[in-house]
Write a protein that holds these residues in place. Structure first.
Motif, PDB file in Angstrom:
ATOM      1  N   VAL A  92       1.804   8.159  -1.211  1.00  0.00           N
ATOM      2  CA  VAL A  92       1.775   7.749  -2.566  1.00  0.00           C
ATOM      3  C   VAL A  92       0.683   7.435  -3.251  1.00  0.00           C
ATOM      4  O   VAL A  92       0.265   7.763  -4.285  1.00  0.00           O
ATOM      5  CB  VAL A  92       2.688   6.281  -2.562  1.00  0.00           C
ATOM      6  CG1 VAL A  92       2.474   5.399  -3.745  1.00  0.00           C
ATOM      7  CG2 VAL A  92       4.169   6.326  -2.375  1.00  0.00           C
ATOM      8  N   ARG A 109       6.286   2.968  -6.509  1.00  0.00           N
ATOM      9  CA  ARG A 109       6.482   3.898  -5.422  1.00  0.00           C
ATOM     10  C   ARG A 109       6.264   3.403  -4.196  1.00  0.00           C
ATOM     11  O   ARG A 109       6.791   3.652  -3.204  1.00  0.00           O
ATOM     12  CB  ARG A 109       5.574   5.215  -5.568  1.00  0.00           C
ATOM     13  CG  ARG A 109       5.747   6.084  -6.986  1.00  0.00           C
ATOM     14  CD  ARG A 109       6.845   6.983  -6.986  1.00  0.00           C
ATOM     15  NE  ARG A 109       6.444   7.998  -6.011  1.00  0.00           N
ATOM     16  CZ  ARG A 109       5.627   9.094  -5.909  1.00  0.00           C
ATOM     17  NH1 ARG A 109       5.059   9.320  -7.006  1.00  0.00           N
ATOM     18  NH2 ARG A 109       5.621   9.564  -4.933  1.00  0.00           N
ATOM     19  N   TYR A 156      -8.319   1.791 -12.163  1.00  0.00           N
ATOM     20  CA  TYR A 156      -7.377   2.509 -12.645  1.00  0.00           C
ATOM     21  C   TYR A 156      -6.359   1.948 -13.500  1.00  0.00           C
ATOM     22  O   TYR A 156      -6.546   0.650 -14.014  1.00  0.00           O
ATOM     23  CB  TYR A 156      -6.197   2.658 -11.146  1.00  0.00           C
ATOM     24  CG  TYR A 156      -7.032   3.444 -10.266  1.00  0.00           C
ATOM     25  CD1 TYR A 156      -6.979   4.621 -10.143  1.00  0.00           C
ATOM     26  CD2 TYR A 156      -7.766   2.901  -9.328  1.00  0.00           C
ATOM     27  CE1 TYR A 156      -7.817   5.622  -9.244  1.00  0.00           C
ATOM     28  CE2 TYR A 156      -8.352   3.403  -8.520  1.00  0.00           C
ATOM     29  CZ  TYR A 156      -8.400   4.658  -8.518  1.00  0.00           C
ATOM     30  OH  TYR A 156      -9.136   5.506  -7.368  1.00  0.00           O
ATOM     31  N   THR A 173       2.965   2.408 -11.505  1.00  0.00           N
ATOM     32  CA  THR A 173       3.722   3.397 -10.782  1.00  0.00           C
ATOM     33  C   THR A 173       3.357   3.421  -9.214  1.00  0.00           C
ATOM     34  O   THR A 173       4.119   3.266  -8.388  1.00  0.00           O
ATOM     35  CB  THR A 173       3.167   4.897 -11.073  1.00  0.00           C
ATOM     36  OG1 THR A 173       3.385   4.934 -12.439  1.00  0.00           O
ATOM     37  CG2 THR A 173       3.704   5.957 -10.535  1.00  0.00           C
ATOM     38  N   LEU A 174       2.100   3.009  -8.851  1.00  0.00           N
ATOM     39  CA  LEU A 174       1.685   2.769  -7.507  1.00  0.00           C
ATOM     40  C   LEU A 174       2.366   1.640  -6.797  1.00  0.00           C
ATOM     41  O   LEU A 174       2.960   1.808  -5.594  1.00  0.00           O
ATOM     42  CB  LEU A 174       0.170   2.366  -7.254  1.00  0.00           C
ATOM     43  CG  LEU A 174      -0.221   2.175  -5.906  1.00  0.00           C
ATOM     44  CD1 LEU A 174      -0.545   3.548  -5.200  1.00  0.00           C
ATOM     45  CD2 LEU A 174      -1.621   1.411  -6.083  1.00  0.00           C
ATOM     46  N   GLU A 191      -0.677  11.035  -4.271  1.00  0.00           N
ATOM     47  CA  GLU A 191       0.029  11.301  -5.447  1.00  0.00           C
ATOM     48  C   GLU A 191      -0.089  10.678  -6.715  1.00  0.00           C
ATOM     49  O   GLU A 191      -0.356  11.276  -7.945  1.00  0.00           O
ATOM     50  CB  GLU A 191       1.705  11.245  -5.249  1.00  0.00           C
ATOM     51  CG  GLU A 191       1.979  12.452  -4.194  1.00  0.00           C
ATOM     52  CD  GLU A 191       3.350  11.986  -3.490  1.00  0.00           C
ATOM     53  OE1 GLU A 191       4.297  11.162  -4.139  1.00  0.00           O
ATOM     54  OE2 GLU A 191       3.813  12.548  -2.383  1.00  0.00           O
ATOM     55  N   VAL A 192      -0.196   9.288  -6.796  1.00  0.00           N
ATOM     56  CA  VAL A 192      -0.402   8.515  -7.877  1.00  0.00           C
ATOM     57  C   VAL A 192      -2.038   8.373  -8.201  1.00  0.00           C
ATOM     58  O   VAL A 192      -2.202   8.202  -9.622  1.00  0.00           O
ATOM     59  CB  VAL A 192       0.176   7.003  -7.527  1.00  0.00           C
ATOM     60  CG1 VAL A 192      -0.149   6.207  -8.906  1.00  0.00           C
ATOM     61  CG2 VAL A 192       1.902   7.319  -7.447  1.00  0.00           C
ATOM     62  N   GLN A 228      -1.089   3.808 -13.919  1.00  0.00           N
ATOM     63  CA  GLN A 228      -1.102   4.141 -12.451  1.00  0.00           C
ATOM     64  C   GLN A 228      -1.007   2.792 -11.644  1.00  0.00           C
ATOM     65  O   GLN A 228      -0.249   3.165 -10.649  1.00  0.00           O
ATOM     66  CB  GLN A 228      -2.551   4.465 -12.365  1.00  0.00           C
ATOM     67  CG  GLN A 228      -3.082   5.686 -13.065  1.00  0.00           C
ATOM     68  CD  GLN A 228      -4.479   6.113 -12.687  1.00  0.00           C
ATOM     69  OE1 GLN A 228      -5.130   5.298 -13.308  1.00  0.00           O
ATOM     70  NE2 GLN A 228      -4.707   7.338 -12.294  1.00  0.00           N
ATOM     71  N   LYS A 229      -1.203   1.840 -12.110  1.00  0.00           N
ATOM     72  CA  LYS A 229      -1.026   0.574 -10.978  1.00  0.00           C
ATOM     73  C   LYS A 229       0.541   0.238 -11.122  1.00  0.00           C
ATOM     74  O   LYS A 229       0.917   0.171  -9.735  1.00  0.00           O
ATOM     75  CB  LYS A 229      -1.964  -0.540 -11.389  1.00  0.00           C
ATOM     76  CG  LYS A 229      -3.295  -0.100 -10.994  1.00  0.00           C
ATOM     77  CD  LYS A 229      -4.120  -1.579 -11.464  1.00  0.00           C
ATOM     78  CE  LYS A 229      -4.287  -1.815 -12.981  1.00  0.00           C
ATOM     79  NZ  LYS A 229      -5.353  -2.898 -13.375  1.00  0.00           N
TER      80      LYS A 229
END
Length: 134
Positions: free
Chosen positions: A98, A23, A12, A19-20, A101-102, A16-17
């Motif tokens: 989450v 979130r 990823y 944001t993960l 979504e992510v 992305q990481k």
């Protein structure tokens, strides 16, 4: 506390990481009313050769050329004991959401495990959480 270990197959993007992680922090705060400053999340990325799901090593799956399964992720959430069943249910749902979504991983392969830790068995600042009034 809470501390989360997130086991994720590599691959990823950094965005992305990031944001993960952000979130997931918000999901913990919203679900169990934990102070944001107390949430710790550790992302553990694993190569496909180190993950086996349903008896299939993900590296072998990749070599076979078929569709790739996400191999999880698995989330271990360590909480000081005392959260309600409803809070735990909300946390599991929020963390799973989450991930969907992510990372676009649907709920089916996601695993969330909650570990209740007695306040005498968790230390911060060199003392137990109980001695800090938690």
């Amino acid at each position: 506390m809470p501390n989360l270990n997130v086991y994720l197959v590599e691959g990823y993007s950094e965005a992305q990481k990031e944001t993960l992680l952000v979130r997931m922090t918000d999901a913990v705060v919203d679900s169990i009313a934990a102070p944001k400053a107390s949430v710790r999340i550790f992302l553990i990325e694993l190569p496909r050769a180190h993950i086996c799901a349903g008896g299939v090593v993900l590296a072998a799956e990749a070599r076979a050329g078929g569709p790739l399964s996400p191999g999880g992720p698995t989330i271990h959430a360590f909480l000081i004991s005392g959260r309600t069943d409803a809070q735990k249910e909300a946390l599991i749902g929020a963390l799973t959401g989450v991930v969907d979504e992510v990372l676009a991983i649907p709920p089916a392969p996601v695993r969330v495990m909650i570990f209740d830790v007695a306040n005498t068995d968790f230390g911060m600042q060199g003392v137990t959480a109980k001695s800090l009034g938690r």
